[in-house]
Enzyme design. Structure first.
Site, PDB file in Angstrom:
ATOM      1  N   SER A  71       0.745  -1.173  -0.083  1.00 31.89           N
ATOM      2  CA  SER A  71      -0.185   0.039   0.008  1.00 31.89           C
ATOM      3  C   SER A  71       0.848   1.356  -0.006  1.00 31.89           C
ATOM      4  O   SER A  71       0.463   2.292  -0.821  1.00 31.89           O
ATOM      5  CB  SER A  71      -0.955   0.060   1.277  1.00 31.89           C
ATOM      6  OG  SER A  71      -1.804  -1.156   1.218  1.00 31.89           O
ATOM      7  N   GLN A 179       0.884  -9.016  -6.513  1.00 31.49           N
ATOM      8  CA  GLN A 179       0.303 -10.398  -6.627  1.00 31.49           C
ATOM      9  C   GLN A 179       1.426 -11.303  -7.751  1.00 31.49           C
ATOM     10  O   GLN A 179       1.317 -12.515  -7.500  1.00 31.49           O
ATOM     11  CB  GLN A 179      -1.018 -10.271  -7.332  1.00 31.49           C
ATOM     12  CG  GLN A 179      -2.210  -9.887  -6.216  1.00 31.49           C
ATOM     13  CD  GLN A 179      -2.247 -10.926  -5.024  1.00 31.49           C
ATOM     14  OE1 GLN A 179      -2.299 -12.087  -5.177  1.00 31.49           O
ATOM     15  NE2 GLN A 179      -2.539 -10.154  -4.031  1.00 31.49           N
ATOM     16  N   GLY A 200       5.973  -7.944   1.036  1.00 27.39           N
ATOM     17  CA  GLY A 200       6.756  -9.046   1.592  1.00 27.39           C
ATOM     18  C   GLY A 200       5.873 -10.257   1.930  1.00 27.39           C
ATOM     19  O   GLY A 200       6.149 -11.675   1.674  1.00 27.39           O
ATOM     20  N   HIS A 201       4.585  -9.883   2.688  1.00 25.14           N
ATOM     21  CA  HIS A 201       3.536 -10.872   2.977  1.00 25.14           C
ATOM     22  C   HIS A 201       2.892 -11.692   1.834  1.00 25.14           C
ATOM     23  O   HIS A 201       2.304 -12.721   2.171  1.00 25.14           O
ATOM     24  CB  HIS A 201       2.840 -10.494   4.127  1.00 25.14           C
ATOM     25  CG  HIS A 201       1.352  -9.492   3.641  1.00 25.14           C
ATOM     26  ND1 HIS A 201       0.513 -10.194   3.287  1.00 25.14           N
ATOM     27  CD2 HIS A 201       1.313  -8.318   3.263  1.00 25.14           C
ATOM     28  CE1 HIS A 201      -0.432  -9.022   3.121  1.00 25.14           C
ATOM     29  NE2 HIS A 201       0.323  -7.942   3.006  1.00 25.14           N
ATOM     30  N   CYS A 324     -17.214  -6.287   2.994  1.00 31.30           N
ATOM     31  CA  CYS A 324     -18.336  -5.619   3.727  1.00 31.30           C
ATOM     32  C   CYS A 324     -17.908  -4.360   4.346  1.00 31.30           C
ATOM     33  O   CYS A 324     -17.028  -4.212   5.305  1.00 31.30           O
ATOM     34  CB  CYS A 324     -18.393  -6.550   5.135  1.00 31.30           C
ATOM     35  SG  CYS A 324     -19.779  -6.443   6.085  1.00 31.30           S
TER      36      CYS A 324
HETATM   37  C1  PLP Z   1      -2.164  -7.044  -0.845  1.00 28.64           C
HETATM   38  C2  PLP Z   1      -1.924  -6.088  -1.918  1.00 28.64           C
HETATM   39  C3  PLP Z   1      -1.747  -4.589  -1.844  1.00 28.64           C
HETATM   40  C4  PLP Z   1      -1.261  -4.239  -0.412  1.00 28.64           C
HETATM   41  O1  PLP Z   1       0.002  -4.594   0.069  1.00 28.64           O
HETATM   42  P1  PLP Z   1      -0.040  -4.453   1.824  1.00 28.64           P
HETATM   43  O2  PLP Z   1       1.494  -4.909   1.875  1.00 28.64           O
HETATM   44  O3  PLP Z   1      -0.838  -5.273   2.492  1.00 28.64           O
HETATM   45  O4  PLP Z   1      -0.058  -2.956   1.867  1.00 28.64           O
HETATM   46  C5  PLP Z   1      -1.503  -3.824  -2.891  1.00 28.64           C
HETATM   47  N1  PLP Z   1      -1.927  -4.332  -4.153  1.00 28.64           N
HETATM   48  C6  PLP Z   1      -2.132  -5.644  -4.386  1.00 28.64           C
HETATM   49  C7  PLP Z   1      -2.552  -6.045  -5.812  1.00 28.64           C
HETATM   50  C8  PLP Z   1      -2.313  -6.353  -3.298  1.00 28.64           C
HETATM   51  O5  PLP Z   1      -2.862  -7.812  -3.492  1.00 28.64           O
END
Ligand code: PLP
Length: 391
Positions: A71, A179, A200-201, A324
């Protein structure tokens, strides 16, 4: 049995990443900005992580800036390009209607600051046509931002072609590759993008960390003012344990990319085939141009939320397209953008797989989803109406 099939939301930490992080929490806890040896040890690890990350996407270490996640990287990339444009009298930005909210909401904020935003609509298969981008570019355009792969329906966008158009028209191109990284090949040279966001996650690294690739020559705009970390572009003591974990995770993901891709793709195909037999069901997003682990389906006559709750009772962690918001159930902006009717968009299910999933787990999902869908339809007035109309 717990089946985790929500890897587009977040992933489990890899063992390698976990092990790499441990010493940073209790032993090498120095501040990379400190001059003593514990600080310098931390600084070395920070720069080694930057090198690993740069190498894994074909960038140079100086082009990598650490952030708190995808983000923040999206926000910083978009604002940077917007303000570079503004200084030259350009205030038009092109993006797509099915971006992540980190992109869409930043664009909403910029609109209030006087920027003009054009959102390109994807086609029914969830693909952006680069010709639509080309047609939308005008003299005032300063940025095109299009995601590499969609987080809900997994469709992979023609980012190389878009980058080519941007280069020709002298417009900056940013891609949200959150992604994509660790799941499909990502090389910034090959794509030809100016900026790229990662988190990272989403590739078995820790949460709360990410990075922004910024091509040499582009001067980043700060979102956070303070110390001189990240060459003065992102203040705040670095989250070193997370950064080291992220570097380990990306290196691992990239080195196993081919085998993971083929394994996960075959699990996904088995899952799509296994669920496609359900009456009045359909796959959202192009069948071929999609992430190896993404399955997104709609089942007519049911609510996605009830489906999720009942699947959870069978040990299946999945997600629905809809979010939601403040008590009202809004269908997914992604499904609506590709033309799924509102009432059908409510019955969506996203199953996102990873290399940690097994064939046995896939069979469990294939057995469970039809049972739950059948049950929900047996008590659904909407389904009753659909069946009546069939006759
Ligand atoms: C998860 C996601 C984000 C946000 O990443 P965070 O590390 O959770 O802030 C942004 N863009 C896409 C396409 C995502 O899947």
């Amino acid at each position: 049995m717990t089946v985790y099939a929500d890897n587009a939301a977040t992933t489990r930490l890899s063992d390698k990443a976990f092990n790499a992080m441990q010493p940073l929490l209790k032993e090498v806890y120095g501040n990379p900005s400190s001059l003593h040896s514990l600080g310098q040890q931390a600084k070395t690890l920070l720069e080694q992580s930057r090198e690993k990350i740069a190498l894994s996407i074909g960038a140079s270490p100086k082009e990598i800036y650490f952030t708190s996640g995808g983000s923040e990287a999206d926000n910083q990339a978009i604002r940077t390009a917007a303000y570079i444009g503004k200084a030259k009298g350009k205030n038009h930005i092109i993006s797509s209607a099915f971006e992540h909210h980190a992109v869409l909401h930043t664009l909403d904020a910029l609109k209030k600051e006087g920027f003009e935003i054009t959102l390109i609509k994807p086609d029914r298969n969830g693909l952006i046509n680069e010709k639509d981008i080309e047609a939308a570019v005008k003299d005032e355009t300063c940025l095109v931002t299009i995601m590499m792969a969609n987080n809900e329906i997994g469709t992979i966008q023609p980012v190389e072609k878009i980058a080519e158009i941007c280069k020709e028209k002298k417009v900056l191109f940013h891609t949200d590759a959150v992604q994509a990284i660790g799941h499909i090949p990502v090389d910034v040279e090959k794509i030809g993008c100016d900026m790229l966001s990662a988190s990272g996650h989403k590739f078995h690294g820790p949460k709360g960390t990410g990075f922004l690739y910024v091509k040499k020559g582009i001067i980043l705009k700060n979102l956070i003012e303070g110390g001189a970390q990240e060459r003065g572009k992102r203040a705040g003591t670095e989250n070193l344990p997370a950064i080291v974990g992220m570097a380990e995770a990306i290196e691992e993901a990239v080195s196993n990319l081919e085998s993971n891709m083929s394994r996960v793709t075959s699990l996904r195909n088995r899952l799509i085939d296994g669920l496609s037999g359900i009456e009045r069901s359909f796959l959202n997003g192009d069948r071929k141009k999609r992430l190896p682990g993404n399955v997104n389906m709609c089942f007519e006559g049911i609510e996605g939320e009830s489906l999720l709750l009942l699947l959870d009772r069978k040990g299946i962690c999945a997600s629905s397209g809809s979010a939601c918001t403040s008590g009202s159930l809004d269908p997914s902006h992604v499904l609506l953008s590709i033309g799924v009717p509102v009432e059908i968009a409510h019955g969506s299910l996203r199953l996102s797989l990873s290399e940690y999933n097994t064939e046995e787990e896939i069979e469990h999902i294939i057995e469970s989803v039809p049972q739950v869908v059948d049950y929900l339809r047996s008590i659904s007035p909407v389904w009753e109406k659909i069946k009546k109309e069939e006759k």
